[in-house]
Design a protein around this motif. Structure first.
Motif, PDB file in Angstrom:
ATOM      1  N   ASN A  47       0.806  -1.402   0.018  1.00  0.00           N
ATOM      2  CA  ASN A  47       0.033  -0.054  -0.168  1.00  0.00           C
ATOM      3  C   ASN A  47       0.811   1.441   0.069  1.00  0.00           C
ATOM      4  N   GLU A  48       1.944   1.112   0.124  1.00  0.00           N
ATOM      5  CA  GLU A  48       3.054   2.371  -0.067  1.00  0.00           C
ATOM      6  C   GLU A  48       3.676   2.560  -1.366  1.00  0.00           C
ATOM      7  N   TYR A  49       3.495   1.617  -2.285  1.00  0.00           N
ATOM      8  CA  TYR A  49       4.139   1.850  -3.632  1.00  0.00           C
ATOM      9  C   TYR A  49       3.180   1.476  -4.724  1.00  0.00           C
ATOM     10  N   GLU A  50       3.636   1.928  -5.889  1.00  0.00           N
ATOM     11  CA  GLU A  50       2.895   1.276  -7.058  1.00  0.00           C
ATOM     12  C   GLU A  50       4.257   0.934  -8.020  1.00  0.00           C
ATOM     13  N   LEU A  51       4.332  -0.300  -8.973  1.00  0.00           N
ATOM     14  CA  LEU A  51       5.241  -0.366  -9.759  1.00  0.00           C
ATOM     15  C   LEU A  51       4.765  -0.219 -11.178  1.00  0.00           C
ATOM     16  N   LYS A  52       5.833   0.535 -11.949  1.00  0.00           N
ATOM     17  CA  LYS A  52       5.551   0.668 -13.300  1.00  0.00           C
ATOM     18  C   LYS A  52       6.746   0.457 -14.236  1.00  0.00           C
ATOM     19  N   TRP A  53       6.297  -0.294 -15.469  1.00  0.00           N
ATOM     20  CA  TRP A  53       7.730  -0.404 -16.039  1.00  0.00           C
ATOM     21  C   TRP A  53       7.190  -0.262 -17.580  1.00  0.00           C
ATOM     22  N   LYS A  54       7.816   0.442 -18.273  1.00  0.00           N
ATOM     23  CA  LYS A  54       7.743   0.503 -19.801  1.00  0.00           C
ATOM     24  C   LYS A  54       8.796   0.524 -20.788  1.00  0.00           C
ATOM     25  N   LYS A  55       8.773   0.459 -22.124  1.00  0.00           N
ATOM     26  CA  LYS A  55       9.849   0.160 -22.941  1.00  0.00           C
ATOM     27  C   LYS A  55       9.885   1.896 -23.548  1.00  0.00           C
ATOM     28  N   LEU A  56      11.097   2.026 -23.416  1.00  0.00           N
ATOM     29  CA  LEU A  56      11.422   3.977 -23.882  1.00  0.00           C
ATOM     30  C   LEU A  56      12.818   3.582 -24.877  1.00  0.00           C
ATOM     31  N   VAL A  57      13.097   4.863 -25.629  1.00  0.00           N
ATOM     32  CA  VAL A  57      14.390   4.839 -26.442  1.00  0.00           C
ATOM     33  C   VAL A  57      15.086   5.896 -25.614  1.00  0.00           C
ATOM     34  N   LYS A  58      16.293   5.305 -25.404  1.00  0.00           N
ATOM     35  CA  LYS A  58      17.035   6.313 -24.635  1.00  0.00           C
ATOM     36  C   LYS A  58      18.422   6.444 -25.693  1.00  0.00           C
ATOM     37  N   ASN A  59      18.460   7.573 -26.212  1.00  0.00           N
ATOM     38  CA  ASN A  59      19.630   7.828 -27.256  1.00  0.00           C
ATOM     39  C   ASN A  59      19.757   6.626 -28.305  1.00  0.00           C
ATOM     40  N   GLY A  60      18.731   6.326 -28.846  1.00  0.00           N
ATOM     41  CA  GLY A  60      18.512   5.260 -29.746  1.00  0.00           C
ATOM     42  C   GLY A  60      18.793   3.903 -29.624  1.00  0.00           C
ATOM     43  N   ILE A  61      18.659   3.536 -28.090  1.00  0.00           N
ATOM     44  CA  ILE A  61      18.458   2.312 -27.689  1.00  0.00           C
ATOM     45  C   ILE A  61      17.207   1.967 -26.990  1.00  0.00           C
ATOM     46  N   SER A  81      14.905   0.435 -24.521  1.00  0.00           N
ATOM     47  CA  SER A  81      15.412  -0.061 -23.036  1.00  0.00           C
ATOM     48  C   SER A  81      14.146  -0.254 -22.261  1.00  0.00           C
ATOM     49  N   SER A  82      14.459  -0.806 -21.125  1.00  0.00           N
ATOM     50  CA  SER A  82      13.137  -0.914 -20.345  1.00  0.00           C
ATOM     51  C   SER A  82      13.135   0.145 -19.010  1.00  0.00           C
ATOM     52  N   LYS A  83      12.261   0.818 -18.707  1.00  0.00           N
ATOM     53  CA  LYS A  83      12.397   1.720 -17.614  1.00  0.00           C
ATOM     54  C   LYS A  83      11.382   1.369 -16.562  1.00  0.00           C
ATOM     55  N   PHE A  84      12.016   1.146 -15.410  1.00  0.00           N
ATOM     56  CA  PHE A  84      11.194   0.669 -14.087  1.00  0.00           C
ATOM     57  C   PHE A  84      11.139   1.517 -13.122  1.00  0.00           C
ATOM     58  N   ASP A  85       9.771   1.887 -12.467  1.00  0.00           N
ATOM     59  CA  ASP A  85       9.922   3.050 -11.722  1.00  0.00           C
ATOM     60  C   ASP A  85       8.969   2.450 -10.292  1.00  0.00           C
ATOM     61  N   VAL A  86       9.479   2.838  -9.269  1.00  0.00           N
ATOM     62  CA  VAL A  86       8.580   2.790  -7.992  1.00  0.00           C
ATOM     63  C   VAL A  86       7.971   4.105  -7.669  1.00  0.00           C
ATOM     64  N   GLN A  87       6.537   4.135  -7.889  1.00  0.00           N
ATOM     65  CA  GLN A  87       6.127   5.210  -7.511  1.00  0.00           C
ATOM     66  C   GLN A  87       5.306   5.170  -6.073  1.00  0.00           C
ATOM     67  N   LEU A  88       5.845   6.118  -5.079  1.00  0.00           N
ATOM     68  CA  LEU A  88       5.303   6.024  -3.583  1.00  0.00           C
ATOM     69  C   LEU A  88       3.887   6.689  -3.658  1.00  0.00           C
ATOM     70  N   LEU A  89       3.169   5.855  -2.749  1.00  0.00           N
ATOM     71  CA  LEU A  89       1.688   6.366  -2.490  1.00  0.00           C
ATOM     72  C   LEU A  89       1.767   6.877  -1.395  1.00  0.00           C
ATOM     73  N   ASN A  90       1.299   8.345  -1.222  1.00  0.00           N
ATOM     74  CA  ASN A  90       1.255   8.988  -0.073  1.00  0.00           C
ATOM     75  C   ASN A  90       0.030   8.926   0.643  1.00  0.00           C
ATOM     76  N   ASN A  91       0.158   8.727   2.009  1.00  0.00           N
ATOM     77  CA  ASN A  91      -1.121   8.931   2.717  1.00  0.00           C
ATOM     78  C   ASN A  91      -2.192   8.053   2.530  1.00  0.00           C
ATOM     79  N   VAL A  92      -1.675   6.793   2.228  1.00  0.00           N
ATOM     80  CA  VAL A  92      -2.581   5.645   1.846  1.00  0.00           C
ATOM     81  C   VAL A  92      -2.874   4.998   3.440  1.00  0.00           C
TER      82      VAL A  92
END
Length: 265
Positions: free
Chosen positions: A42-56, A58-69
């Protein structure tokens, strides 16, 4: 022997490690399920997506914090003076700015992970805790995590270990670690790069000179690689099975800010 090689040409951070492992074929949904064993979902949400970084790509992984839950019925509208760290019976709902080292150890020990996952995660946290304690001049038991201690580091470290276990890796090697140059702003003020904790964690690890004015390697990334890698070398002889690119948050003009993992036999 299944070998994993961290090719850290742009440094290493916890989220880059997980992004690269997912990109190389590890299962992010398995990760989500396993991390529920910590009972802090209940403190976080996980996100992942493909994106292009200077021509490559790649997968970007993010931990998004959920405040005041709030997962409980207590009235929590008062200000928290960090007392919640010592008051665990009804603190599950807060976003913890600070977690004590010993709380993190308890969290990992009580989660019921596979034994190698538990042992390795504890080892990585100990590496960070000892470095922080050494710099601030306090014993490990009194270390509180600020930069490295928030939920995202807990997820990054344990998540990386879960995925490496899932991929059934036998041997881990890494390139030398570029750390970057310049200055960064952290809770304690303006610090040189690499931050003192990062440098302390990388004792005994070959680091690589880099002209990039940025923090390329974070304490979390440094701790993961320094504990996991049994050798720092160029790409080992192997038959390559899969390759993954994990994107960092920063973008540099002439240089893809990604971590490459190479898995082979």
């Amino acid at each position: 022997m299944k070998t994993l090689y961290f090719d850290c040409f742009s440094g290493i951070s916890g989220d880059m490690v997980i992004g690269a492992l997912i990109d190389a074929g590890a299962d992010p949904n398995f990760l989500v399920e396993e991390l529920k064993k910590l009972h802090i979902e209940n403190e976080y949400e996980l996100k992942w997506k493909k994106l292009v970084k200077n021509g490559i790509t790649s997968s970007k992984f993010d931990v998004q914090l959920l405040n005041n839950v709030h997962s409980d019925n207590h009235d929590h509208n008062h200000t928290h003076n960090h007392d919640h760290v010592h008051n665990h019976d009804h603190s599950h709902g807060h976003h913890h700015e600070h977690r004590a080292y010993k709380d993190i150890v308890k969290l990992i020990e009580n989660a019921g992970f596979a034994e190698p996952v538990k042992k390795t995660a504890l080892k990585i946290f100990k590496r960070i805790g000892e470095a922080e304690g050494h710099i601030h001049g306090i014993p490990l038991e009194q270390v509180y995590f600020h930069e490295v201690g928030a939920v995202d580091s807990i997820i990054d470290i344990i998540g990386a270990v879960i995925l490496i276990h899932q991929l059934e890796i036998d041997v881990i090697k890494s390139s030398p670690i570029p750390v970057g140059t310049g200055r960064i702003h952290i809770a304690h003020g303006i610090y040189p790069v690499p931050a003192p904790a990062t440098l302390e964690i990388l004792k005994g690890v070959p680091i690589d000179q880099s002209e990039i004015k940025a923090e390329l390697t974070t304490p979390t990334g440094a701790a993961i690689v320094s504990v996991l890698a049994e050798e720092f070398c160029s790409i080992p002889s192997m038959k390559i099975k899969s390759i993954g690119y994990g994107a960092g948050t920063k973008t540099f003009k002439n240089h893809p800010n990604v971590l490459r993992v190479i898995i082979g036999e």
